[in-house]
Design a protein around this motif. Sequence first.
Motif, short mmCIF file in Angstrom:
data_model
loop_
_atom_site.label_atom_id
_atom_site.label_comp_id
_atom_site.label_asym_id
_atom_site.label_seq_id
_atom_site.Cartn_x
_atom_site.Cartn_y
_atom_site.Cartn_z
N MET A 211 -0.99 -0.16 7.67
CA MET A 211 -1.11 -0.99 6.48
C MET A 211 -0.01 -0.65 5.46
O MET A 211 0.55 -1.55 4.81
CB MET A 211 -2.48 -0.81 5.84
CG MET A 211 -3.65 -1.31 6.66
SD MET A 211 -5.23 -1.19 5.76
CE MET A 211 -4.98 -2.43 4.48
N VAL A 212 0.31 0.63 5.34
CA VAL A 212 1.35 1.04 4.39
C VAL A 212 2.71 0.47 4.79
O VAL A 212 3.44 -0.09 3.96
CB VAL A 212 1.40 2.58 4.29
CG1 VAL A 212 2.56 3.02 3.41
CG2 VAL A 212 0.09 3.13 3.73
N THR A 213 3.07 0.61 6.06
CA THR A 213 4.37 0.10 6.51
C THR A 213 4.43 -1.41 6.45
O THR A 213 5.48 -1.99 6.12
CB THR A 213 4.64 0.57 7.95
OG1 THR A 213 3.54 0.19 8.79
CG2 THR A 213 4.80 2.07 8.00
N GLN A 441 7.08 7.53 6.84
CA GLN A 441 7.60 8.38 5.77
C GLN A 441 8.47 7.57 4.81
O GLN A 441 8.41 7.76 3.58
CB GLN A 441 8.40 9.53 6.38
CG GLN A 441 7.56 10.43 7.28
CD GLN A 441 8.41 11.32 8.14
OE1 GLN A 441 9.30 11.98 7.65
NE2 GLN A 441 8.15 11.33 9.44
N ILE A 442 9.29 6.67 5.37
CA ILE A 442 10.10 5.81 4.52
C ILE A 442 9.21 4.98 3.59
O ILE A 442 9.48 4.82 2.39
CB ILE A 442 10.98 4.89 5.38
CG1 ILE A 442 12.06 5.71 6.10
CG2 ILE A 442 11.62 3.81 4.52
CD1 ILE A 442 13.12 6.25 5.21
N ALA A 443 8.11 4.47 4.15
CA ALA A 443 7.20 3.64 3.36
C ALA A 443 6.57 4.45 2.23
O ALA A 443 6.47 3.98 1.08
CB ALA A 443 6.12 3.05 4.26
N LEU A 444 6.15 5.68 2.51
CA LEU A 444 5.55 6.51 1.47
C LEU A 444 6.55 6.81 0.36
O LEU A 444 6.21 6.79 -0.83
CB LEU A 444 5.03 7.81 2.09
CG LEU A 444 3.80 7.69 2.99
CD1 LEU A 444 3.45 9.05 3.60
CD2 LEU A 444 2.61 7.13 2.24
N LEU A 445 7.80 7.07 0.73
CA LEU A 445 8.81 7.36 -0.28
C LEU A 445 9.15 6.11 -1.10
O LEU A 445 9.44 6.20 -2.30
CB LEU A 445 10.07 7.92 0.38
CG LEU A 445 9.92 9.30 1.02
CD1 LEU A 445 11.26 9.78 1.57
CD2 LEU A 445 9.37 10.32 0.03
N LYS A 446 9.12 4.95 -0.49
CA LYS A 446 9.32 3.71 -1.24
C LYS A 446 8.24 3.53 -2.29
O LYS A 446 8.52 3.15 -3.44
CB LYS A 446 9.32 2.51 -0.28
CG LYS A 446 10.64 2.28 0.46
CD LYS A 446 10.56 0.99 1.26
CE LYS A 446 11.89 0.69 1.93
NZ LYS A 446 11.83 -0.58 2.70
N LEU A 447 7.01 3.80 -1.90
CA LEU A 447 5.91 3.68 -2.85
C LEU A 447 6.03 4.72 -3.96
O LEU A 447 5.75 4.44 -5.13
CB LEU A 447 4.57 3.83 -2.12
CG LEU A 447 4.21 2.72 -1.14
CD1 LEU A 447 2.97 3.10 -0.34
CD2 LEU A 447 3.96 1.42 -1.88
N LEU A 448 6.44 5.93 -3.59
CA LEU A 448 6.61 6.99 -4.59
C LEU A 448 7.70 6.60 -5.58
O LEU A 448 7.56 6.82 -6.80
CB LEU A 448 6.95 8.30 -3.90
CG LEU A 448 7.12 9.53 -4.79
CD1 LEU A 448 5.83 9.82 -5.56
CD2 LEU A 448 7.53 10.74 -3.97
N LEU A 449 8.78 6.03 -5.08
CA LEU A 449 9.86 5.59 -5.96
C LEU A 449 9.38 4.48 -6.90
O LEU A 449 9.70 4.47 -8.09
CB LEU A 449 11.04 5.11 -5.13
CG LEU A 449 12.23 4.53 -5.90
CD1 LEU A 449 12.83 5.58 -6.83
CD2 LEU A 449 13.28 3.99 -4.95
#
Length: 758
Positions: A211-213, A441-449
């Motif tokens: 779901m995140v990706t 991991q890319i998706a989590l960092l996008k959300l963090l940004l």
Amino acid sequence: VRGQVFSKAFDSRTRRCRISNPLLGELYSYTEEPEFALNRDYFEEDFRSHARGRRWIELTVEEQRAYVMRLLDALEVTDRDKRLKVARAILYLAQGVFDECDTEVDVLHWSRHNIFLLYDMGIFTALLELLSMEIDNSQACSSAVRKPAISLADSTELRVLLSIMYLMVETIRVQTEDDRPEWIAARETFKNELASPLYNGEPFALLLFTMVTKFCSMNAPHFPMKKVLLLLWKTILFTLGGFEELQEMKVRHRERLNLPPLPEDSIKVVRAMRAASPPASAMELIEQQQQQKRGRRSRRPLVKQDSLDTYNERDPFKNDDARDEEEDPEDTDSGIEGEVDPLDRDVIIQPPPPPPPLRPPTERVNFPKGLPWAPKVREKDIEHFLETSRNKFIGFTLGNDTETLVGLPRPIHESVKTLKQVSVGITPVIIPLFLCSFLHQIALLKLLLAAAPTSKAKTDSINILADVLPEEMPITVLQSMKLGIDVNRHKEIIVKAISALLLLLLKHFKLNHIYQFEIVSQHLVFANCIPLILKFFNQNIMSYISAKNSICVLDFPHCVVHEMPELTAESLEAGDSSQFCWRNLFSCINLLRILNKLTKWKHSRTMMLVVFKSAPILKRALKVKQAMMQLYVLKLLKIQTKYLGRQWRKSNMKTMSAIYQKVRHRLNDDWAYGNDIDARPWDFQAEECALRESIEKFNSRRYERNRNGDFAPVDNCLQSVLGQRVELPEDFHYSYEMWLEREVFSQPIQWEGLLQNP
């Protein structure tokens, strides 16, 4: 109590709502507040025909089970609107039938009772099927993509399902003293179900990662990311275990490998630490000098900084020898700056009520007086020491041999013995966990940004506010202020969930297998995680820690039990009475720990900290007077001091002193002088490629089908070996009889030897 005459003072209501569970309250945005009544109405509409005038809390357990079974059957109808009404009725049960309760304690009690009942009746499995249907709903996804603005209404079904599942995971995960035996058994069963690939052949956490990706790829912009991330974090925390479970696993693995026990428990050591005074800026030093000239300098009594320090202050087992009792108050606060900071009154983090219970005598922390950590040494340090000694006394080296001491003088023998007695880090290999992919991991960092307070809105950035913005935008100043607080709170919760999730995964991967940790860490580094975290801290960190983006009277379950006071612009601007936001402090500590894990023992990544000029950013973070946060800031400063030059070290001697006092020492580590063997020109690409090559070699040796013959496992099964088809040369049948006579018949066979024990 309902019907009680409440005071009109807003601050008194703020104090009373402290008992609300923040882990449950953070699940809901303030924009979702009207939906609490909607859930109650749908439940009562259906329950009235079943109960005939009785309330839910008045039913027997069997009657409650019968009604839940009725709701479970109604979830299977084809009408989407009817399914949503039934799901809201189930959500009301999971929320604790708050309309029949008088206090928040009653709400939490009935919520726990109902959730175990819902799980026992199979509600979670039914919700999972509905969740999968909503994820695969291409019509809803395409409609959301075409919409110019997405609001709370676009994710109604998903929010209801995810809210029920979060309440079930979080409630069942937490164990209490009064749990029934059947609840304890249900907890273990639920934990195993979530960790096993029972849901479409994959663990539940992997479905949430999907779901995140999908959200970050702009294919499903209506997904409520805050609820997804919170549920994902709690699922990982439940199935893999938290920090205490990690510590227990470390102890068990070391016992199994016959290693000495750990020298200390890092969690307990940090609890015993006290925060230090922050480094004084030039303006603050000038102000102090002016105060000294005017004779107005005064000293405050030493104040404990947080709940961890409160425990240390009240520890009855604290060393109470005469020297400690007679210590000068000036000496006890061994701060980064010896002078009293005129801003101290603004940066002291007070403990949240109530104070934590005292620890029993068996959990007392014992470490050498003066330094909190036992020193450590790496295998590499022992090898380097022996190589230097052999070159000096013998004239040749033995490579990686750390056992042979022939020809070396007796003091060298004693030195090696001492080094080996110090804790050496060894990572055990156990059953592999599922790896979150590079895309996750890319998706989590996008959300963090996107959730970082320093991020600027861009046209191509992802929209993380889909599950907080109402359908109709505010038209009054009060509504705008309320929505602004809700949006900031929403972002803070997302940062909290992502930081906790990444840290938890990294710690479990490192314990599970070092190469799992290394590949995930490298993916994060390649995705610019290091500059992202530094960008996060490149702000007024004290303002972020002390932000008041909460409206306490609107938090669940306070808002559904007590009468709602009248909100004014003044009360919203004042915020609650808490001086600091512990949610943001938690996020900052997690991000610092992630940065430590990514850069530890990695020369090229440490140089990235230097290149990105992280030292002044980290020094500003020391202004937060909280022991754990200061510890991880000092760790990051320590690993780069050798590269910052003599002038920096000379002008930051108080910071260097704090590093010496609070951070673990490594033998043979000249971190403070800059003449370490690793202080060399850096080649980022070469070091990362070498690490990737080692990981790929390991994976090909262990998991690829076409393995190298030298590393192929030996088949010791007689039937399997005899059943294999062996390729023989074409001329073998010509000399077969001669070979049989020479190699088989003429060779004496000691058959009785087979009966003897080897």
